[in-house]
Enzyme design. Structure first.
Site, PDB file in Angstrom:
ATOM      1  N   GLU A 191       0.803  -1.320   0.017  1.00 54.69           N
ATOM      2  CA  GLU A 191       0.005  -0.047  -0.161  1.00 54.69           C
ATOM      3  C   GLU A 191       0.884   1.260   0.104  1.00 54.69           C
ATOM      4  O   GLU A 191       0.524   2.371   0.360  1.00 54.69           O
ATOM      5  CB  GLU A 191      -1.046   0.004   1.173  1.00 54.69           C
ATOM      6  N   CYS A 224      -3.373  -4.469   3.902  1.00 56.72           N
ATOM      7  CA  CYS A 224      -2.414  -5.607   4.520  1.00 56.72           C
ATOM      8  C   CYS A 224      -2.471  -6.855   3.817  1.00 56.72           C
ATOM      9  O   CYS A 224      -1.595  -7.574   4.225  1.00 56.72           O
ATOM     10  CB  CYS A 224      -2.332  -5.403   5.945  1.00 56.72           C
ATOM     11  N   THR A 235       3.094   1.943  15.155  1.00 57.18           N
ATOM     12  CA  THR A 235       3.280   0.577  14.733  1.00 57.18           C
ATOM     13  C   THR A 235       3.774   0.622  13.208  1.00 57.18           C
ATOM     14  O   THR A 235       4.174  -0.480  12.585  1.00 57.18           O
ATOM     15  CB  THR A 235       1.881  -0.326  14.909  1.00 57.18           C
ATOM     16  N   ARG A 248     -11.591   2.380  16.819  1.00 58.33           N
ATOM     17  CA  ARG A 248     -12.137   0.973  17.416  1.00 58.33           C
ATOM     18  C   ARG A 248     -12.811   0.343  16.287  1.00 58.33           C
ATOM     19  O   ARG A 248     -12.884  -0.903  16.574  1.00 58.33           O
ATOM     20  CB  ARG A 248     -12.811   1.184  18.637  1.00 58.33           C
ATOM     21  N   HIS A 270      -2.340 -12.197  11.060  1.00 64.64           N
ATOM     22  CA  HIS A 270      -2.245 -10.718  10.686  1.00 64.64           C
ATOM     23  C   HIS A 270      -1.793 -10.014  11.912  1.00 64.64           C
ATOM     24  O   HIS A 270      -2.534 -10.167  12.737  1.00 64.64           O
ATOM     25  CB  HIS A 270      -3.095  -9.949   9.748  1.00 64.64           C
ATOM     26  N   ASN A 274       4.222  -3.262  12.593  1.00 65.00           N
ATOM     27  CA  ASN A 274       3.414  -3.843  11.427  1.00 65.00           C
ATOM     28  C   ASN A 274       4.201  -3.493  10.134  1.00 65.00           C
ATOM     29  O   ASN A 274       3.938  -2.262   9.786  1.00 65.00           O
ATOM     30  CB  ASN A 274       2.018  -3.127  11.575  1.00 65.00           C
ATOM     31  N   SER A 296      -7.525  -4.248   5.177  1.00 62.76           N
ATOM     32  CA  SER A 296      -8.491  -3.383   5.545  1.00 62.76           C
ATOM     33  C   SER A 296      -9.417  -3.077   4.138  1.00 62.76           C
ATOM     34  O   SER A 296      -8.588  -3.279   3.278  1.00 62.76           O
ATOM     35  CB  SER A 296      -8.002  -2.173   6.105  1.00 62.76           C
TER      36      SER A 296
END
Lengths: 131, 346
Positions: B81, B113, B154, B200, B235, B267, B297
Site C-alpha cells: 500500500e 495489508c 506501529t 475502534r 495478521h 506492522n 482493511s
C-alpha cells in the site's frame, strides 16, 4: 540524469553488469565495449559482478548537489570489486565504522529522484559485509 | 492442489525507533501504549529505501535461498500500500533487478495489508494450471502513520517474497479460503500522504470478523481444528489483535509464538503475516502443519494451510532468517525517524 540515459544503464546499475575480456582476463565496470589492452583483438562479453569488494578510499560529503542534499552527510567511496574493477559508490554505514579496507557487499537502493514528480533512480550501493 | 512454497526471503531495514521515543514527542503514556498494542519498537527504512528496494532485497534472498533460476519465474506480483509510483509498476523494477525479465507477466497488487497473500493465491492458480512454472508473490511496505496518530507507533517497514511452484516444495499449500466484504475500516485517498481509519471500528467489524471467518471457513472446508496445527500465524497490526484472534479460534500462545514478530518489528502491512510465516518456516521441521490468516482493511482475509516438507532443511540457511534481520538494530530518535520517513519537508 535523463530518463533515456538511466534506462540505457539500468541493467548495469541494478545488477552490477559490466564486461569481461576473455582474451586477457580483464574486467570492466562500467562496461567497456573494447578492451583497452587487447584493443581490436579483445573478446568482450557481459559479466555480472558478485558485488563483493573493499573500500579503497572514502570521503564524507557534507555539501552536496541539490539532488543529494537530503542525504548529507553521506559516505562516498571508491570500491575495489573482488574481480578487480574500481567504482565510485555510496557506502551505507555509520561514519564511525567506515575505514579503508572495509569489506563491503552490494545492496539495492534508491540512487536519487527527480523531485516529487520525476523518475526515481534505483541501483547499487554498498553496505558493510557484517550488515 | 499440488502447489507449494519453493523458497522464501525476507528483508527488514536495520533502523528501529522505540515506542517510548514516539510517545515522548506527543506527550503520551508509553507504558499504556506498549501494554495496549504489545509493540515495543518498529523498523524504519533508511532514507534511500522504499517498498521497491525492500521488495528487491527480499526477492533476491528468496532466489538465493534455494538457488532458483530467475528466468524460470513466470509471474511476479508485488503487494503493497506504499508503491512509490501511482502509475509505473514496482514489479517491473523487481523483475529486472532479480534477472527475471522479459519472459514473464507482472502486476502490482493493492489490498491494504493482505495484497501479498492475494498475490500468493494468484500465483497458486497460475502454477496449478501450468500457465507458469514458478511464481513470485511479494508483500512489501514502508507503511505510513500520520504524526501523532495511533498508527505511528506501529507502521513499520519490511518485505517478504515467496516463490511458488510444484517441484521441490518446502511447504505444500493444502488449501486456501478467503472471506471478503465491503467494510470501510481504513483507507487512504489518492494523493494523500497518510491513511485514515475508523479507530475502534477497525477491530470487531474489520479485523476480528474477517480473520475469524476466513480461519473458521478454511478449517470447516478442510475438516481440521486448531489442535491439528503445530503453528499459526495471523495478521499482526499489533501484538494484541493476533493474540486475541488466536484465542477466539482456539489456538494457543505456543502455536503463535514463533510467528509473532510484531512486538520487535511493528506492522509491516503487506509483509505482516507473511513475515510471521517466514519466521515460523525458519524454525519449522518436516511434517509440521502451519495455519495462516491475513487481513486487509477494506476488508478481507485469506486463510492458508501448509504442511512443511523435509526440503526445508536443504534451504534453511541459504538466506538470512527473520531473526537475523531483527538482531543488532540501530536505534534512532524521533528527529532522525522524521527525516528518514520524509516527514520533514525541505
Amino acid at each position: 540524469m535523463s530518463v533515456p540515459r538511466f534506462w540505457r544503464r539500468l541493467k548495469n546499475l541494478y545488477n552490477l553488469i559490466g564486461t569481461h575480456c576473455k582474451k586477457c582476463g580483464g574486467f570492466f565496470y562500467p562496461p567497456r565495449n573494447m578492451c583497452p589492452k587487447c584493443r581490436r583483438n579483445g573478446v568482450i562479453v557481459p559479466f555480472k559482478f558478485k558485488g563483493a569488494g573493499e573500500v579503497v578510499t572514502f570521503t564524507i560529503v557534507h555539501s552536496a548537489a541539490k539532488d543529494y542534499a537530503k542525504l548529507t552527510p553521506y559516505i562516498l567511496a571508491i570500491i575495489k570489486l573482488d574481480e578487480g574493477p574500481r567504482l565510485t559508490s555510496q557506502v551505507i554505514c555509520s561514519h564511525e565504522d567506515i575505514h579503508i579496507g572495509m569489506k563491503v557487499k552490494s545492496a539495492f537502493r534508491k540512487l536519487g529522484e527527480e523531485s516529487d514528480r520525476g523518475m526515481i533512480y534505483y541501483g547499487t550501493k554498498f553496505i558493510p559485509v557484517e550488515s | 492442489m499440488n502447489v507449494g512454497i519453493v523458497s522464501y526471503g525476507v528483508y527488514i531495514p536495520r533502523y528501529r525507533i522505540k515506542v517510548e521515543e514516539i510517545a515522548k514527542v506527543w506527550g503520551a503514556n508509553a507504558n499504556s501504549i506498549i501494554d495496549g498494542l504489545m509493540v515495543y519498537e518498529k523498523s524504519v527504512p533508511d532514507m534511500d529505501e522504499d517498498t521497491i528496494t525492500i521488495a528487491v532485497e527480499a526477492a533476491r534472498n528468496a532466489i538465493n535461498r534455494a538457488g532458483i533460476n530467475p528466468e524460470k519465474i513466470g509471474a511476479i506480483y508485488t503487494g503493497s500500500e506504499s508503491h512509490p509510483y501511482a502509475v509505473k509498476p514496482s514489479s517491473t523494477i523487481v523483475a529486472e533487478a532479480v534477472g527475471a525479465t522479459p519472459d514473464l507477466t507482472l502486476a502490482d497488487f493493492e489490498f491494504a495489508c493482505k495484497a501479498g497473500t492475494a498475490a500468493i493465491q494468484t500465483c497458486m492458480g497460475m502454477v496449478d494450471s501450468d500457465m507458469i512454472e514458478l511464481g513470485m508473490a511479494i508483500g512489501s511496505d514502508v507503511s505510513q502513520g500520520a504524526p501523532g496518530d495511533a498508527l505511528e507507533y506501529t507502521a513499520a517497514a519490511g518485505g517478504v517474497a515467496y516463490i511458488l511452484g510444484k517441484n521441490n516444495q518446502v511447504a505444500n499449500i493444502e488449501s486456501t479460503y478467503s472471506f471478503t466484504t465491503d467494510t470501510p475500516d481504513f483507507w487512504r485517498r489518492e494523493g494523500m500522504p497518510y491513511p485514515e481509519h475508523g479507530g475502534r471500528f477497525t477491530g470487531e467489524p474489520g479485523y476480528f470478523k474477517h480473520v475469524t471467518s476466513a480461519a473458521q471457513g478454511l478449517m470447516e472446508r478442510m475438516g481440521t481444528k486448531p489442535s491439528d496445527y503445530d503453528y499459526a500465524v495471523f495478521h499482526q497490526p499489533n501484538g494484541k489483535f493476533p493474540t486475541r484472534a488466536a484465542k477466539m479460534l482456539g489456538f494457543t500462545n505456543e502455536q503463535i509464538k514463533p510467528g509473532l514478530v510484531v512486538p520487535r518489528l511493528g506492522n509491516t502491512y503487506s509483509g505482516s503475516c507473511m513475515m510471521g510465516l517466514a519466521a515460523t518456516l525458519d524454525i519449522a521441521k518436516a511434517e509440521d502443519r502451519i495455519f495462516m490468516t491475513s487481513f486487509g482493511s477494506g476488508a478481507g482475509s485469506d486463510a492458508f494451510s501448509f504442511v512443511v516438507t523435509d526440503k526445508i532443511e536443504e534451504i534453511r540457511n541459504g538466506a538470512p532468517s527473520v531473526e537475523k534481520y531483527l538482531e543488532n538494530p540501530i536505534y534512532i530518535n524521533y528527529a532522525t525517524y522524521a527525516r528518514h520517513k520524509g516527514k520533514i519537508k525541505l
